[in-house]
Design an enzyme around this catalytic site. Structure first.
Site, PDB file in Angstrom:
ATOM      1  N   SER A  63      54.553  44.920  40.060  1.00 34.11           N
ATOM      2  CA  SER A  63      55.300  44.375  38.927  1.00 34.11           C
ATOM      3  C   SER A  63      56.701  44.973  38.839  1.00 34.11           C
ATOM      4  O   SER A  63      56.951  46.091  39.302  1.00 34.11           O
ATOM      5  CB  SER A  63      54.558  44.645  37.621  1.00 34.11           C
TER       6      SER A  63
HETATM    7  N1  SAH Z   1      50.034  46.422  38.257  1.00 32.09           N
HETATM    8  C1  SAH Z   1      49.984  45.978  39.618  1.00 32.09           C
HETATM    9  C2  SAH Z   1      50.019  44.469  39.633  1.00 32.09           C
HETATM   10  C3  SAH Z   1      49.444  43.879  40.831  1.00 32.09           C
HETATM   11  S1  SAH Z   1      49.408  42.110  40.792  1.00 32.09           S
HETATM   12  C4  SAH Z   1      51.167  46.547  40.369  1.00 32.09           C
HETATM   13  O1  SAH Z   1      52.220  46.706  39.756  1.00 32.09           O
HETATM   14  O2  SAH Z   1      51.069  46.806  41.566  1.00 32.09           O
HETATM   15  C5  SAH Z   1      47.845  41.805  40.036  1.00 32.09           C
HETATM   16  C6  SAH Z   1      46.625  42.337  40.732  1.00 32.09           C
HETATM   17  O3  SAH Z   1      45.487  41.793  40.081  1.00 32.09           O
HETATM   18  C7  SAH Z   1      46.501  41.943  42.191  1.00 32.09           C
HETATM   19  O4  SAH Z   1      46.341  43.088  42.965  1.00 32.09           O
HETATM   20  C8  SAH Z   1      45.253  41.075  42.235  1.00 32.09           C
HETATM   21  O5  SAH Z   1      44.505  41.213  43.423  1.00 32.09           O
HETATM   22  C9  SAH Z   1      44.481  41.587  41.044  1.00 32.09           C
HETATM   23  N2  SAH Z   1      43.498  40.647  40.508  1.00 32.09           N
HETATM   24  C10 SAH Z   1      43.594  39.299  40.365  1.00 32.09           C
HETATM   25  N3  SAH Z   1      42.475  38.799  39.834  1.00 32.09           N
HETATM   26  C11 SAH Z   1      41.624  39.859  39.636  1.00 32.09           C
HETATM   27  C12 SAH Z   1      40.315  39.977  39.109  1.00 32.09           C
HETATM   28  N4  SAH Z   1      39.617  38.933  38.690  1.00 32.09           N
HETATM   29  N5  SAH Z   1      39.775  41.206  39.055  1.00 32.09           N
HETATM   30  C13 SAH Z   1      40.457  42.311  39.486  1.00 32.09           C
HETATM   31  N6  SAH Z   1      41.710  42.243  39.996  1.00 32.09           N
HETATM   32  C14 SAH Z   1      42.280  41.040  40.056  1.00 32.09           C
END
Ligand code: SAH
Length: 216
Positions: A63
């Protein structure tokens, strides 16, 4: 946490976050102590302290720092809190939460991302994070209730198990909307069983994908 001397680019980033309206000293200090370059892949290291989202493996994104700051500030995390995060991704947001809370549980559906994040937490010396592989839409009932819940992927609905696992007086921050919509970043405070809603911003997050954990 390891000793980390913030590079000039990070100090400039922190100043720009203040200029954009982030006021919490605790949040800004945690971000200033955290080497974001450790959470992006090598080829993006030069961009680590720019205020932008960057690609990470599995088609996901780390993010934008401003959004991390905005969400963390709205979550109002205190020292003694137990926090649930859905969507570990790179682990950068998790690392910020871990410096503000007592313990952080974080659920990720990609094994690759979970394992990379675990290695980063170990490398920088964060020992109060437990990550789980699974569908974060189910929350993590084993350690509920949570004082705070943060969701870093968007869904059209608010997953009911997350509301159930939020303590009374607790706060959840999450993006709501479809993958092609402009999504709303919401803050919900649970008070006597009711949810009091505030809209924080319009945002664009990767989708919260339902279903079983992927083995990738
Ligand atoms: N806060 C993180 C954001 C990553 S993007 C950062 O800054 O790196 C969002 C993440 O949510 C991704 O890694 C994706 O794989 C995960 N995600 C999506 N759906 C999900 C679910 N149902 N359960 C767990 N993780 C999930």
């Amino acid at each position: 946490m390891i000793e980390f001397e913030p590079p000039v680019a990070l100090i400039e980033l922190i100043m720009s976050l203040r200029a954009k309206g982030i006021q919490s000293r605790r949040v800004l200090a945690a971000m200033e102590r955290t080497p974001r370059e450790e959470f992006v892949d090598g080829s993006y290291a030069e961009d680590a302290y720019r205020d932008q989202a960057l690609p990470i493996p599995c088609g996901q994104t780390i993010s934008q720092p401003y959004i991390v700051a905005l969400m963390t500030e709205a979550l109002d995390v205190e020292d003694g809190h137990t926090v649930l995060e859905v969507g570990t991704g790179s682990g950068y947001q998790t690392a910020i939460l871990a410096q503000l809370a007592n313990r952080v549980y974080s659920v990720e559906r990609y094994r690759t991302l979970k394992e990379k994040a675990d290695a980063r937490f170990a490398a920088i010396g964060l020992t109060n994070i437990k990550t789980m592989l699974g569908d974060g839409r189910d929350g993590y009932p084993a350690q509920a209730p949570y004082d705070r819940i943060l969701v870093t992927a968007a869904s059209p609905d608010i997953p009911a198990p997350l509301v159930d696992q939020l303590a009374d007086g607790g706060i959840i921050v999450l993006p709501v909307g479809g993958p092609h919509d402009i999504q709303k970043l919401l803050r919900l405070e649970k008070s006597g069983g009711e949810l009091v809603e505030t809209i924080l911003a319009q945002v664009r997050f990767v989708p919260l994908v339902p279903g079983q954990a992927s083995d990738l």
